[in-house]
Design an enzyme around this catalytic site. Sequence first.
Site, PDB file in Angstrom:
ATOM      1  N   GLU A 260      -9.772   4.637  -2.457  1.00 54.44           N
ATOM      2  CA  GLU A 260      -9.251   3.832  -3.569  1.00 54.44           C
ATOM      3  C   GLU A 260      -8.196   4.631  -4.333  1.00 54.44           C
ATOM      4  O   GLU A 260      -8.227   5.860  -4.355  1.00 54.44           O
ATOM      5  CB  GLU A 260     -10.405   3.476  -4.518  1.00 54.44           C
ATOM      6  CG  GLU A 260     -10.730   1.999  -4.596  1.00 54.44           C
ATOM      7  CD  GLU A 260      -9.659   1.110  -5.223  1.00 54.44           C
ATOM      8  OE1 GLU A 260      -8.451   1.278  -4.945  1.00 54.44           O
ATOM      9  OE2 GLU A 260     -10.045   0.235  -5.986  1.00 54.44           O
ATOM     10  N   ASP A 261      -7.297   3.914  -4.962  1.00 57.59           N
ATOM     11  CA  ASP A 261      -6.300   4.584  -5.784  1.00 57.59           C
ATOM     12  C   ASP A 261      -6.920   5.158  -7.057  1.00 57.59           C
ATOM     13  O   ASP A 261      -6.675   6.291  -7.427  1.00 57.59           O
ATOM     14  CB  ASP A 261      -5.133   3.629  -6.121  1.00 57.59           C
ATOM     15  CG  ASP A 261      -5.581   2.272  -6.664  1.00 57.59           C
ATOM     16  OD1 ASP A 261      -6.807   2.014  -6.766  1.00 57.59           O
ATOM     17  OD2 ASP A 261      -4.703   1.455  -6.998  1.00 57.59           O
TER      18      ASP A 261
ATOM     19  N   ASP B 173     -11.626   3.018 -12.437  1.00 63.42           N
ATOM     20  CA  ASP B 173     -11.407   2.799 -13.860  1.00 63.42           C
ATOM     21  C   ASP B 173     -12.760   2.418 -14.471  1.00 63.42           C
ATOM     22  O   ASP B 173     -13.575   3.291 -14.740  1.00 63.42           O
ATOM     23  CB  ASP B 173     -10.330   1.710 -13.981  1.00 63.42           C
ATOM     24  CG  ASP B 173      -9.850   1.478 -15.386  1.00 63.42           C
ATOM     25  OD1 ASP B 173      -9.759   2.455 -16.148  1.00 63.42           O
ATOM     26  OD2 ASP B 173      -9.554   0.324 -15.741  1.00 63.42           O
TER      27      ASP B 173
ATOM     28  N   PHE C 161      -2.486   4.041 -18.943  1.00 59.53           N
ATOM     29  CA  PHE C 161      -2.148   3.223 -17.786  1.00 59.53           C
ATOM     30  C   PHE C 161      -1.088   3.938 -16.965  1.00 59.53           C
ATOM     31  O   PHE C 161      -0.005   4.246 -17.448  1.00 59.53           O
ATOM     32  CB  PHE C 161      -1.671   1.823 -18.193  1.00 59.53           C
ATOM     33  CG  PHE C 161      -1.699   0.881 -17.032  1.00 59.53           C
ATOM     34  CD1 PHE C 161      -2.878   0.275 -16.632  1.00 59.53           C
ATOM     35  CD2 PHE C 161      -0.553   0.646 -16.283  1.00 59.53           C
ATOM     36  CE1 PHE C 161      -2.927  -0.566 -15.520  1.00 59.53           C
ATOM     37  CE2 PHE C 161      -0.583  -0.199 -15.171  1.00 59.53           C
ATOM     38  CZ  PHE C 161      -1.772  -0.798 -14.797  1.00 59.53           C
TER      39      PHE C 161
ATOM     40  N   ARG D 189       5.240   1.027  -7.396  1.00 58.89           N
ATOM     41  CA  ARG D 189       4.381   1.612  -6.361  1.00 58.89           C
ATOM     42  C   ARG D 189       5.106   2.705  -5.586  1.00 58.89           C
ATOM     43  O   ARG D 189       4.485   3.607  -5.037  1.00 58.89           O
ATOM     44  CB  ARG D 189       3.943   0.535  -5.355  1.00 58.89           C
ATOM     45  CG  ARG D 189       2.999  -0.506  -5.907  1.00 58.89           C
ATOM     46  CD  ARG D 189       2.400  -1.306  -4.745  1.00 58.89           C
ATOM     47  NE  ARG D 189       1.837  -2.582  -5.171  1.00 58.89           N
ATOM     48  CZ  ARG D 189       0.605  -2.750  -5.647  1.00 58.89           C
ATOM     49  NH1 ARG D 189      -0.189  -1.706  -5.776  1.00 58.89           N
ATOM     50  NH2 ARG D 189       0.175  -3.938  -5.990  1.00 58.89           N
TER      51      ARG D 189
HETATM   52  P1  XMP Z   1     -12.033  -0.987 -11.944  1.00 62.07           P
HETATM   53  O1  XMP Z   1     -12.016  -1.255 -13.420  1.00 62.07           O
HETATM   54  O2  XMP Z   1     -12.664  -2.091 -11.182  1.00 62.07           O
HETATM   55  O3  XMP Z   1     -10.499  -1.049 -11.610  1.00 62.07           O
HETATM   56  O4  XMP Z   1     -12.559   0.373 -11.625  1.00 62.07           O
HETATM   57  C1  XMP Z   1      -9.965  -0.536 -10.507  1.00 62.07           C
HETATM   58  C2  XMP Z   1      -8.642  -1.199 -10.278  1.00 62.07           C
HETATM   59  O5  XMP Z   1      -7.952  -1.445 -11.516  1.00 62.07           O
HETATM   60  C3  XMP Z   1      -6.599  -1.126 -11.388  1.00 62.07           C
HETATM   61  N1  XMP Z   1      -6.251  -0.073 -12.367  1.00 62.07           N
HETATM   62  C4  XMP Z   1      -5.046   0.459 -12.522  1.00 62.07           C
HETATM   63  N2  XMP Z   1      -3.902   0.220 -11.873  1.00 62.07           N
HETATM   64  N3  XMP Z   1      -2.834   1.831 -13.227  1.00 62.07           N
HETATM   65  C5  XMP Z   1      -2.790   0.910 -12.238  1.00 62.07           C
HETATM   66  O6  XMP Z   1      -1.725   0.716 -11.647  1.00 62.07           O
HETATM   67  C6  XMP Z   1      -3.938   2.136 -13.924  1.00 62.07           C
HETATM   68  O7  XMP Z   1      -3.921   2.985 -14.809  1.00 62.07           O
HETATM   69  C7  XMP Z   1      -5.122   1.408 -13.548  1.00 62.07           C
HETATM   70  N4  XMP Z   1      -6.391   1.424 -14.003  1.00 62.07           N
HETATM   71  C8  XMP Z   1      -7.044   0.502 -13.252  1.00 62.07           C
HETATM   72  C9  XMP Z   1      -6.411  -0.654  -9.963  1.00 62.07           C
HETATM   73  O8  XMP Z   1      -5.934  -1.731  -9.195  1.00 62.07           O
HETATM   74  C10 XMP Z   1      -7.772  -0.271  -9.482  1.00 62.07           C
HETATM   75  O9  XMP Z   1      -7.962  -0.461  -8.099  1.00 62.07           O
HETATM   76 MG    MG Z   2      -6.461  -1.265  -6.760  1.00 60.75          MG
END
Ligand code: XMP
Ligand code: MG
Length: 179
Positions: A98-99, A102, A151, A164
Site C-alpha cells: 500500500e502507499d 492513514d 496530506f 502521482r
Molecule cells: P485509510 O484511511 O483507509 O486510507 O488508511 C488509506 C487511503 O487514503 C488515501 N490517503 C492519502 N492519499 N495523500 C494521499 O494522496 C495522503 O496524505 C493520504 N492519506 C490517506 C490513500 O489513497 C490511501 O490508500
Molecule cells: Mg490508496
Amino acid sequence: MDSAIERVLLSEEEIGKRVKELAEEIRNDFPNGDLILIGVLKGSVIFVADLMRAMNINVTMDFMAVSSYGTSSETSGVVRILKDLDFDIEGKDVIIAEDIIDTGTTLKYLYEYLKARNPRSLKICCLLDKPARRKVDIEGDYVGFRIPDAFVVGYGLDFAEKYRNLPYIGVLKEDVYKK
Ligand code: XMP
Ligand code: MG
C-alpha cells in the site's frame, strides 16, 4: 518543485534508498521467493514497481482496486472492491503493498478479505504510515516511513488524480485541497 507543494518531505534519493532496504527485509524473510505482491490501485503502482525490481527473488504481482466513499482527502470507512485478484492465493505467501496507512480502514478491510482466502502467510508492506490518524487496529509488517499528519502527494500518491508522477513525496499546500 511543483507550485502546489509546500515542502518536500521525502526526496527521490531517500525513497529509493528505503525501498531497497524494504526489498532486502522481505527477501530475508522469504529467501525462496514465490511471493505474490498485491498492489492497491492506483497509489501503490510506483512503489510496487520499484519494490519488486529491488527484490531479486521470484515474485508475481497482482492488483486490487478499492474505493472508499468520501472526498479525495478523507476516507469514509466504507470500502468497496472495484477489481478483485486475478490469481488464487490459497496456500501462497502474500504481501499487500500500500502507499499509505492513514486511518487504517482500507487495509484492515483488505487484510480480512484476503485472509479469508487462506494464504499461507499474509503481510502488509506500506511505504508511508501516519500513526496519528489511526482509527482501527492495523500495522504494517514492513513500513517505509512514519510521517506526520499532513496530506502528501507524489511517488504514486495523488490529490484528485494529480501529482502521482512527482519523483519525491511532498506536503500539498493547504489552499490546494481546501478550496
Ligand atoms: P485509510 O484511511 O483507509 O486510507 O488508511 C488509506 C487511503 O487514503 C488515501 N490517503 C492519502 N492519499 N495523500 C494521499 O494522496 C495522503 O496524505 C493520504 N492519506 C490517506 C490513500 O489513497 C490511501 O490508500
Ligand atoms: Mg490508496
